[in-house]
Design a protein around this motif. Structure first.
Motif, PDB file in Angstrom:
ATOM      1  N   SER A 170       0.826  -1.203   0.000  1.00 51.26           N
ATOM      2  CA  SER A 170       0.000   0.000   0.000  1.00 51.26           C
ATOM      3  C   SER A 170       0.861   1.254   0.000  1.00 51.26           C
ATOM      4  CB  SER A 170      -0.962   0.004   1.200  1.00 51.26           C
ATOM      5  OG  SER A 170      -0.334   0.456   2.393  1.00 51.26           O
ATOM      6  N   PHE A 171       2.038   1.164   0.611  1.00 47.93           N
ATOM      7  CA  PHE A 171       2.962   2.301   0.619  1.00 47.93           C
ATOM      8  C   PHE A 171       3.676   2.441  -0.730  1.00 47.93           C
ATOM      9  CE2 PHE A 171       2.376   1.909   5.169  1.00 47.93           C
ATOM     10  CZ  PHE A 171       2.502   3.205   5.633  1.00 47.93           C
ATOM     11  N   SER A 194      -5.468   4.245  -6.145  1.00 51.55           N
ATOM     12  CA  SER A 194      -6.651   3.403  -5.905  1.00 51.55           C
ATOM     13  C   SER A 194      -6.270   2.074  -5.277  1.00 51.55           C
ATOM     14  CB  SER A 194      -7.406   3.165  -7.218  1.00 51.55           C
ATOM     15  OG  SER A 194      -7.930   4.367  -7.729  1.00 51.55           O
ATOM     16  N   GLU A 195      -5.166   1.490  -5.751  1.00 54.95           N
ATOM     17  CA  GLU A 195      -4.701   0.227  -5.173  1.00 54.95           C
ATOM     18  C   GLU A 195      -4.283   0.425  -3.716  1.00 54.95           C
ATOM     19  OE1 GLU A 195      -4.321  -3.179  -6.504  1.00 54.95           O
ATOM     20  OE2 GLU A 195      -6.004  -2.133  -7.441  1.00 54.95           O
ATOM     21  N   ARG A 200      -5.526  -0.600   2.033  1.00 53.17           N
ATOM     22  CA  ARG A 200      -5.645  -0.070   3.393  1.00 53.17           C
ATOM     23  C   ARG A 200      -7.047  -0.253   3.947  1.00 53.17           C
ATOM     24  NH1 ARG A 200      -1.519   5.164   3.566  1.00 53.17           N
ATOM     25  NH2 ARG A 200       0.282   3.934   2.927  1.00 53.17           N
ATOM     26  N   GLU A 201      -8.043  -0.115   3.103  1.00 51.16           N
ATOM     27  CA  GLU A 201      -9.415  -0.355   3.562  1.00 51.16           C
ATOM     28  C   GLU A 201      -9.620  -1.831   3.888  1.00 51.16           C
ATOM     29  OE1 GLU A 201     -11.967   3.235   1.461  1.00 51.16           O
ATOM     30  OE2 GLU A 201     -11.736   1.344   0.372  1.00 51.16           O
ATOM     31  N   GLY A 208      -3.962   5.125   7.986  1.00 48.85           N
ATOM     32  CA  GLY A 208      -3.395   5.325   6.659  1.00 48.85           C
ATOM     33  C   GLY A 208      -4.427   5.548   5.578  1.00 48.85           C
ATOM     34  N   THR A 209      -5.709   5.468   5.946  1.00 49.32           N
ATOM     35  CA  THR A 209      -6.756   5.596   4.931  1.00 49.32           C
ATOM     36  C   THR A 209      -6.985   7.043   4.524  1.00 49.32           C
ATOM     37  OG1 THR A 209      -7.831   3.575   5.708  1.00 49.32           O
ATOM     38  CG2 THR A 209      -9.176   5.079   4.416  1.00 49.32           C
ATOM     39  N   ALA A 210      -6.954   7.967   5.471  1.00 55.98           N
ATOM     40  CA  ALA A 210      -7.145   9.376   5.125  1.00 55.98           C
ATOM     41  C   ALA A 210      -6.064   9.878   4.162  1.00 55.98           C
ATOM     42  CB  ALA A 210      -7.203  10.240   6.381  1.00 55.98           C
ATOM     43  N   PRO A 211      -4.777   9.587   4.393  1.00 53.29           N
ATOM     44  CA  PRO A 211      -3.771   9.988   3.414  1.00 53.29           C
ATOM     45  C   PRO A 211      -3.995   9.368   2.039  1.00 53.29           C
ATOM     46  CG  PRO A 211      -2.718   9.446   5.494  1.00 53.29           C
ATOM     47  CD  PRO A 211      -4.153   9.025   5.615  1.00 53.29           C
ATOM     48  N   ALA A 212      -4.455   8.114   2.012  1.00 47.06           N
ATOM     49  CA  ALA A 212      -4.714   7.456   0.730  1.00 47.06           C
ATOM     50  C   ALA A 212      -5.866   8.138  -0.005  1.00 47.06           C
ATOM     51  CB  ALA A 212      -5.023   5.976   0.959  1.00 47.06           C
TER      52      ALA A 212
END
Length: 257
Positions: A170-171, A194-195, A200-201, A208-212
């Protein structure tokens, strides 16, 4: 095997209950509570505890002294090259965070620590993927060398794929997408962001979801971009303004004169 900070240990139903509890706290920005569950007497637990407190520094810009203390303990109890390499990798990350966030310029220390880690962690080891990712961060954000960063992120991405480390993926997706966006490759950027968000979801990595979401918004057009930023802002406030650096990205654009 030494614990790697990017690992999503605790995300699977068959994981150790302790690791599940640590992951749930970590993913909700409760790093100190997660660290308190771990006994620093063993190398793996000591390293994991240090990694959690280093991550807290990067997300909150606080707790530097506790992270240093935990890291010194991890360095003291490390016995194998793998453990010493992982501890050096965490020291490099702490020095990088302090430099990036303007606490103190520790860029030379970060490079030296990651260099030591590279000498201790063999190619192909799980910890090597994390190391490659962090060397990419230094290249992108401190050395301002996007080409070197892209190469390091790609090595990390390949390693994370080989070792089935979805959190690290994810990173790497997110940072490769960020470089694509900088180059104007919108389709590639949207795919990578998107990936990253999808993983993360799925993992429940709330912090980490808000930054994504915010990163994906930067690659989208309206009205989708505003919807994504609003959702990122909701999660950001839910977690008490963490990560702190996201506030700048979520700030509305200044009105024109």
């Amino acid at each position: 095997m030494a614990y790697t900070a990017m690992s999503g240990s605790g995300t699977n139903s068959g994981d150790d209950p302790l690791q599940t509890a640590v992951w749930r706290l970590r993913s909700r920005a409760c790093w100190a509570d997660a660290a308190a569950l771990l006994d620093p007497a063993t190398p793996d637990a000591s390293l994991q505890r240090a990694a959690l407190l280093v991550e807290r520094c990067l997300y909150t810009e606080q707790g530097w002294g506790e992270a240093e203390d935990a890291l010194r303990t991890a360095e003291a109890v490390a016995r194998s090259d793998d453990e010493r390499g992982a501890a050096a990798c965490e020291r490099g990350q702490l020095a990088y965070a302090a430099t990036l966030l303007g606490v103190r310029d520790r860029a030379d220390e970060a490079r030296a620590a990651l260099g030591r880690a590279a000498a201790l962690i063999p190619p192909g080891a799980p910890g090597r993927a994390v190391l490659d990712f962090r060397r990419g961060l230094l290249a992108e954000n401190l050395a301002r060398s996007p080409q070197a960063a892209r190469a390091a992120y790609r090595r990390a991405h390949a390693g994370a794929t080989a070792h089935a480390d979805p959190l690290l993926l994810s990173f790497t997706w997110r940072h490769l997408a960020g470089l694509a966006l900088r180059d104007g490759e919108l389709a590639e950027a949207r795919h990578g962001f998107s990936e990253s968000l999808r993983i993360r979801e799925e993992l429940g990595y709330l912090v980490g979801t808000a930054p994504a979401l915010a990163s994906l918004a930067d690659a989208e057009s309206e009205p989708e971009a505003s919807r994504l930023r609003a959702e990122a802002g909701r999660l950001f406030r839910l977690l008490g303004g963490v990560p702190t650096w996201l506030a700048r990205q979520l700030a509305p654009p200044a009105a024109s004169a």
